[in-house]
Design a protein around this motif. Structure first.
Motif, PDB file in Angstrom:
ATOM      1  N   SER A 104      46.291  21.959   7.612  1.00  0.00           N
ATOM      2  CA  SER A 104      46.833  20.492   7.441  1.00  0.00           C
ATOM      3  C   SER A 104      47.606  20.260   8.613  1.00  0.00           C
ATOM      4  CB  SER A 104      47.995  20.772   6.209  1.00  0.00           C
ATOM      5  OG  SER A 104      49.129  21.625   6.666  1.00  0.00           O
ATOM      6  N   LEU A 105      47.870  19.201   8.986  1.00  0.00           N
ATOM      7  CA  LEU A 105      48.791  18.812  10.358  1.00  0.00           C
ATOM      8  C   LEU A 105      50.131  19.520  10.410  1.00  0.00           C
ATOM      9  CD1 LEU A 105      48.813  17.421  12.957  1.00  0.00           C
ATOM     10  CD2 LEU A 105      49.863  15.601  11.595  1.00  0.00           C
ATOM     11  N   ASP A 106      50.820  20.011   9.370  1.00  0.00           N
ATOM     12  CA  ASP A 106      51.914  20.599   9.365  1.00  0.00           C
ATOM     13  C   ASP A 106      51.736  22.017   9.559  1.00  0.00           C
ATOM     14  OD1 ASP A 106      53.753  18.461   8.900  1.00  0.00           O
ATOM     15  OD2 ASP A 106      53.380  18.890   6.762  1.00  0.00           O
ATOM     16  N   ALA A 107      50.563  22.767   8.933  1.00  0.00           N
ATOM     17  CA  ALA A 107      50.495  24.033   9.317  1.00  0.00           C
ATOM     18  C   ALA A 107      49.879  24.364  10.685  1.00  0.00           C
ATOM     19  CB  ALA A 107      49.302  24.566   8.310  1.00  0.00           C
TER      20      ALA A 107
ATOM     21  N   GLY B  63      53.320   6.666  14.455  1.00  0.00           N
ATOM     22  CA  GLY B  63      53.549   7.083  15.857  1.00  0.00           C
ATOM     23  C   GLY B  63      53.921   8.595  15.990  1.00  0.00           C
ATOM     24  N   GLY B  64      54.639   9.119  15.138  1.00  0.00           N
ATOM     25  CA  GLY B  64      54.851  10.432  15.115  1.00  0.00           C
ATOM     26  C   GLY B  64      53.599  11.283  14.647  1.00  0.00           C
TER      27      GLY B  64
ATOM     28  N   GLU C  16      58.548  16.714  15.021  1.00  0.00           N
ATOM     29  CA  GLU C  16      59.431  15.548  15.115  1.00  0.00           C
ATOM     30  C   GLU C  16      58.834  14.167  14.640  1.00  0.00           C
ATOM     31  OE1 GLU C  16      61.090  15.474  19.165  1.00  0.00           O
ATOM     32  OE2 GLU C  16      61.501  17.501  19.039  1.00  0.00           O
ATOM     33  N   ASP C  17      59.562  13.494  13.966  1.00  0.00           N
ATOM     34  CA  ASP C  17      58.959  12.009  13.630  1.00  0.00           C
ATOM     35  C   ASP C  17      57.775  12.101  12.590  1.00  0.00           C
ATOM     36  OD1 ASP C  17      59.584   9.354  13.444  1.00  0.00           O
ATOM     37  OD2 ASP C  17      58.391   8.935  15.377  1.00  0.00           O
ATOM     38  N   ARG C  18      57.864  13.219  11.778  1.00  0.00           N
ATOM     39  CA  ARG C  18      56.479  13.667  11.078  1.00  0.00           C
ATOM     40  C   ARG C  18      56.480  12.428   9.868  1.00  0.00           C
ATOM     41  NH1 ARG C  18      52.097  14.330   9.074  1.00  0.00           N
ATOM     42  NH2 ARG C  18      51.420  16.049   8.062  1.00  0.00           N
TER      43      ARG C  18
ATOM     44  N   PHE D 290      51.378  11.348  17.512  1.00  0.00           N
ATOM     45  CA  PHE D 290      51.873  12.232  18.969  1.00  0.00           C
ATOM     46  C   PHE D 290      51.669  13.731  18.405  1.00  0.00           C
ATOM     47  CE2 PHE D 290      55.334  14.054  21.257  1.00  0.00           C
ATOM     48  CZ  PHE D 290      55.122  13.841  22.398  1.00  0.00           C
ATOM     49  N   LEU D 291      51.745  14.077  17.346  1.00  0.00           N
ATOM     50  CA  LEU D 291      51.664  15.444  16.915  1.00  0.00           C
ATOM     51  C   LEU D 291      50.188  15.888  16.956  1.00  0.00           C
ATOM     52  CD1 LEU D 291      53.961  15.739  13.820  1.00  0.00           C
ATOM     53  CD2 LEU D 291      54.199  16.878  16.152  1.00  0.00           C
ATOM     54  N   THR D 292      49.447  14.763  16.587  1.00  0.00           N
ATOM     55  CA  THR D 292      47.761  15.029  16.636  1.00  0.00           C
ATOM     56  C   THR D 292      47.315  15.335  18.083  1.00  0.00           C
ATOM     57  OG1 THR D 292      47.472  13.855  14.385  1.00  0.00           O
ATOM     58  CG2 THR D 292      45.478  14.092  15.811  1.00  0.00           C
TER      59      THR D 292
END
Length: 130
Positions: free
Chosen positions: A81-84, A100-101, A94-96, A104-106
């Motif tokens: 998962s994106l979190d894992a 936009g958040g 941040e900003d999950r 940015f994480l991706t």
């Protein structure tokens, strides 16, 4: 609810988005869902699929861990998962759960995965998906 200052018609949005994406690689985490939704939304305007090359960071992470012939029945999907994956690669979440958040994480995850691919001798888009 957020209301745009200068709303545009859906058909105009579709045309502008497709123009902006021309010649680009589309990147997302578990991206099939998003692309399917956009395709259904744009279908009334004669659009049925994105011709762009795509990178799904979830699939890329799995392939880098298990190889191109991965048996998906042996993959614990919750580990991808994106979190894992953000935790695995020490990316601050941040900003999950905002557009936009999450984008940015991706993007940060993609950079980490490309670095991992480079260490394995994978240097081009074509090599990522052999």
């Amino acid at each position: 609810m957020i209301h745009p200052k200068n709303p545009i018609e859906l058909k105009t949005f579709c045309q502008e988005l497709l123009g902006n994406l021309r010649g680009s690689i589309i990147v997302g985490h578990h991206i099939g869902f998003d692309l399917d939704l956009l395709c259904k939304t744009f279908q009334p305007f004669g659009f049925n699929q994105f011709p762009n090359p795509k990178i799904d960071t979830m699939n890329l992470a799995v392939r880098l861990d298990f190889g191109p012939q991965v048996d998906w029945n042996r993959v614990r999907k919750e580990d991808y998962s994106l979190d894992a994956l953000c935790e695995k690669f020490n990316i601050p979440k941040e900003d999950r759960h905002t557009a936009g958040g999450d984008a940015f994480l991706t993007a940060q995850l993609l950079l980490k995965l490309l670095k991992q691919a480079e260490k394995k001798g994978i240097l081009t888009y074509q090599e990522l998906f052999r």
